[in-house]
Design a protein around this motif. Structure first.
Motif, PDB file in Angstrom:
ATOM      1  N   PHE A  14       2.456  23.932 -25.909  1.00  0.00           N
ATOM      2  CA  PHE A  14       2.154  22.623 -25.341  1.00  0.00           C
ATOM      3  C   PHE A  14       1.529  21.702 -26.398  1.00  0.00           C
ATOM      4  N   GLY A  15       0.683  22.266 -27.252  1.00  0.00           N
ATOM      5  CA  GLY A  15       0.078  21.460 -28.316  1.00  0.00           C
ATOM      6  C   GLY A  15       1.111  20.913 -29.268  1.00  0.00           C
ATOM      7  N   PHE A  16       2.121  21.731 -29.577  1.00  0.00           N
ATOM      8  CA  PHE A  16       3.186  21.268 -30.459  1.00  0.00           C
ATOM      9  C   PHE A  16       3.966  20.124 -29.825  1.00  0.00           C
ATOM     10  N   ILE A  17       4.289  20.268 -28.545  1.00  0.00           N
ATOM     11  CA  ILE A  17       5.021  19.213 -27.841  1.00  0.00           C
ATOM     12  C   ILE A  17       4.192  17.929 -27.778  1.00  0.00           C
ATOM     13  N   LEU A  18       2.896  18.077 -27.466  1.00  0.00           N
ATOM     14  CA  LEU A  18       2.025  16.903 -27.407  1.00  0.00           C
ATOM     15  C   LEU A  18       1.868  16.257 -28.777  1.00  0.00           C
ATOM     16  N   SER A  19       1.855  17.082 -29.830  1.00  0.00           N
ATOM     17  CA  SER A  19       1.736  16.533 -31.186  1.00  0.00           C
ATOM     18  C   SER A  19       2.952  15.691 -31.534  1.00  0.00           C
ATOM     19  N   LEU A  20       4.144  16.180 -31.169  1.00  0.00           N
ATOM     20  CA  LEU A  20       5.356  15.387 -31.418  1.00  0.00           C
ATOM     21  C   LEU A  20       5.324  14.075 -30.640  1.00  0.00           C
ATOM     22  N   ALA A  21       4.892  14.176 -29.369  1.00  0.00           N
ATOM     23  CA  ALA A  21       4.806  12.946 -28.571  1.00  0.00           C
ATOM     24  C   ALA A  21       3.792  11.980 -29.165  1.00  0.00           C
ATOM     25  N   LEU A  22       2.665  12.514 -29.659  1.00  0.00           N
ATOM     26  CA  LEU A  22       1.637  11.661 -30.261  1.00  0.00           C
ATOM     27  C   LEU A  22       2.145  11.008 -31.537  1.00  0.00           C
ATOM     28  N   ILE A  23       2.881  11.765 -32.343  1.00  0.00           N
ATOM     29  CA  ILE A  23       3.437  11.204 -33.583  1.00  0.00           C
ATOM     30  C   ILE A  23       4.394  10.059 -33.273  1.00  0.00           C
ATOM     31  N   LEU A  24       5.264  10.269 -32.287  1.00  0.00           N
ATOM     32  CA  LEU A  24       6.204   9.208 -31.906  1.00  0.00           C
ATOM     33  C   LEU A  24       5.465   7.984 -31.378  1.00  0.00           C
ATOM     34  N   ALA A  25       4.395   8.223 -30.589  1.00  0.00           N
ATOM     35  CA  ALA A  25       3.619   7.095 -30.061  1.00  0.00           C
ATOM     36  C   ALA A  25       2.914   6.343 -31.186  1.00  0.00           C
ATOM     37  N   LEU A  26       2.349   7.091 -32.150  1.00  0.00           N
ATOM     38  CA  LEU A  26       1.652   6.437 -33.268  1.00  0.00           C
ATOM     39  C   LEU A  26       2.622   5.629 -34.127  1.00  0.00           C
ATOM     40  N   GLU A 186      12.886   2.804 -37.765  1.00  0.00           N
ATOM     41  CA  GLU A 186      14.031   3.464 -37.153  1.00  0.00           C
ATOM     42  C   GLU A 186      14.313   4.808 -37.830  1.00  0.00           C
ATOM     43  N   ARG A 187      14.204   4.839 -39.147  1.00  0.00           N
ATOM     44  CA  ARG A 187      14.459   6.090 -39.866  1.00  0.00           C
ATOM     45  C   ARG A 187      13.399   7.141 -39.546  1.00  0.00           C
ATOM     46  N   ILE A 188      12.141   6.694 -39.495  1.00  0.00           N
ATOM     47  CA  ILE A 188      11.065   7.646 -39.183  1.00  0.00           C
ATOM     48  C   ILE A 188      11.212   8.178 -37.767  1.00  0.00           C
ATOM     49  N   LEU A 189      11.529   7.286 -36.826  1.00  0.00           N
ATOM     50  CA  LEU A 189      11.714   7.723 -35.442  1.00  0.00           C
ATOM     51  C   LEU A 189      12.913   8.672 -35.327  1.00  0.00           C
ATOM     52  N   ALA A 190      13.993   8.358 -36.055  1.00  0.00           N
ATOM     53  CA  ALA A 190      15.159   9.244 -36.024  1.00  0.00           C
ATOM     54  C   ALA A 190      14.822  10.610 -36.604  1.00  0.00           C
ATOM     55  N   LEU A 191      14.063  10.615 -37.721  1.00  0.00           N
ATOM     56  CA  LEU A 191      13.665  11.877 -38.336  1.00  0.00           C
ATOM     57  C   LEU A 191      12.753  12.673 -37.404  1.00  0.00           C
ATOM     58  N   ALA A 192      11.808  11.976 -36.774  1.00  0.00           N
ATOM     59  CA  ALA A 192      10.905  12.661 -35.839  1.00  0.00           C
ATOM     60  C   ALA A 192      11.679  13.220 -34.649  1.00  0.00           C
ATOM     61  N   ALA A 193      12.664  12.456 -34.151  1.00  0.00           N
ATOM     62  CA  ALA A 193      13.468  12.944 -33.030  1.00  0.00           C
ATOM     63  C   ALA A 193      14.285  14.168 -33.425  1.00  0.00           C
ATOM     64  N   ILE A 194      14.853  14.142 -34.649  1.00  0.00           N
ATOM     65  CA  ILE A 194      15.626  15.294 -35.123  1.00  0.00           C
ATOM     66  C   ILE A 194      14.730  16.527 -35.257  1.00  0.00           C
ATOM     67  N   LEU A 195      13.545  16.323 -35.841  1.00  0.00           N
ATOM     68  CA  LEU A 195      12.603  17.438 -35.967  1.00  0.00           C
ATOM     69  C   LEU A 195      12.204  17.974 -34.599  1.00  0.00           C
ATOM     70  N   ALA A 196      12.010  17.045 -33.644  1.00  0.00           N
ATOM     71  CA  ALA A 196      11.647  17.491 -32.296  1.00  0.00           C
ATOM     72  C   ALA A 196      12.781  18.295 -31.673  1.00  0.00           C
ATOM     73  N   LEU A 197      14.036  17.849 -31.870  1.00  0.00           N
ATOM     74  CA  LEU A 197      15.171  18.573 -31.305  1.00  0.00           C
ATOM     75  C   LEU A 197      15.389  19.928 -31.970  1.00  0.00           C
ATOM     76  N   ILE A 198      15.021  20.031 -33.250  1.00  0.00           N
ATOM     77  CA  ILE A 198      15.218  21.296 -33.961  1.00  0.00           C
ATOM     78  C   ILE A 198      14.020  22.226 -33.779  1.00  0.00           C
ATOM     79  N   LEU A 199      12.835  21.708 -34.081  1.00  0.00           N
ATOM     80  CA  LEU A 199      11.648  22.555 -34.047  1.00  0.00           C
ATOM     81  C   LEU A 199      11.197  22.864 -32.631  1.00  0.00           C
ATOM     82  N   GLY A 200      11.398  21.909 -31.693  1.00  0.00           N
ATOM     83  CA  GLY A 200      10.961  22.141 -30.315  1.00  0.00           C
ATOM     84  C   GLY A 200      11.629  23.357 -29.691  1.00  0.00           C
TER      85      GLY A 200
END
Length: 268
Positions: A14-26, A186-200
């Motif tokens: 859950f912490g990992f998921i929340l961290s990804l959400a926090l990164i995207l929000a920041l 846009e690039r950072i958000l795309a990279l974060a989304a890809i990492l979330a889809l892979i690492l999540g």
């Protein structure tokens, strides 16, 4: 990771998921703040450009009024242009005061000081024209209007134009920065989304595997005991809750074997 408690593993997931959400929000907040700052800068510089447009028009109008004031002889028109020149002078001073408070960046401040120097020279020429007319030296006033006023007026306006050009350059630069900022976001958000889809999913799979695999061993051991099969070997390779359960099942199996041996020995 084998020795981690189930609660710790779930908390980590859950912490990992929340961290990804926090990164995207920041990232979104940072992008919004930066865009707002750039928009405010562009708005301020456009306001400065409008001010200089009004300033330039007022100077042109006053120059024409001064020329008419120096060249006409009709008393009524002389008084009219005198009042108009006074009104234009008030407006121009107001524009200069607004610009004085508006331009604080070093380069724009330097260009503004140059305008003030040209304005001082311009006012000196106007004062000479007024003095000549006040002393009824019409020829002197006419010579100043024809020979000196156009040149000093051109220099004065050129100094304002230099500041306006600088402001436009900064507006263009800010707009390019806004575009680059949008692309970077846009690039950072795309990279974060890809990492979330892979690492999540990978992290979730590891956590599920770390929980379900030992549980399968525990279920298999319990089913073997239920079938009265005490030969089942129970491997314990962790110290978490599931490891404790497997250890308890292994102990129970050993105790049942010992009890069964004692019963056989007593029967014999």
């Amino acid at each position: 990771m084998k020795n981690l408690k189930i609660s710790t593993r779930l908390a980590a997931a859950f912490g990992f998921i929340l961290s990804l959400a926090l990164i995207l929000a920041l990232i979104g907040i940072w992008n919004a703040i930066t865009a707002q700052s750039i928009a405010a800068e562009i708005g301020q510089r456009r306001q400065a450009g409008q001010l200089m447009d009004q300033w330039t028009r007022a100077i042109d109008v006053r120059a024409n009024q001064v020329m008419a004031y120096a060249l006409i002889s009709d008393p009524a028109l002389v008084e009219y242009f005198k009042e108009e020149i006074s009104g234009a002078a008030v407006r121009i001073k107001n524009y200069a005061d607004q610009a004085d408070a508006l331009f604080t960046v070093p380069e724009s401040r330097r260009l503004f000081q140059r305008i003030m120097e040209e304005r001082a020279n311009y006012l000196t020429i106007l004062d000479a024209i007024h003095k000549a007319l006040a002393n009824r030296q019409t020829t002197v006033a006419t010579d100043i209007v024809h020979e000196q006023l156009p040149a000093i007026n051109k220099t004065y306006l050129a100094s304002i134009e230099a500041l306006r050009a600088y402001q436009q350059e900064q507006i263009d630069l800010a707009q390019r920065q806004a575009t680059d900022q949008a692309v970077l976001s846009e690039r950072i958000l795309a990279l974060a989304a890809i990492l979330a889809l892979i690492l999540g999913p990978l992290f979730a799979w590891r956590v599920m595997r770390a929980i379900t695999q030992p549980l399968r061993h525990a279920v298999a051991a319990a089913e073997a005991i239920a079938r009265r099969d005490l030969s089942h070997v129970i491997r314990v390779d962790s110290h978490n809750e599931i490891g404790q359960l497997l250890n308890a099942l292994a102990t129970m199996t050993r105790n049942l074997r010992g009890a069964l041996g004692e019963v056989r020995e007593g029967s014999d």
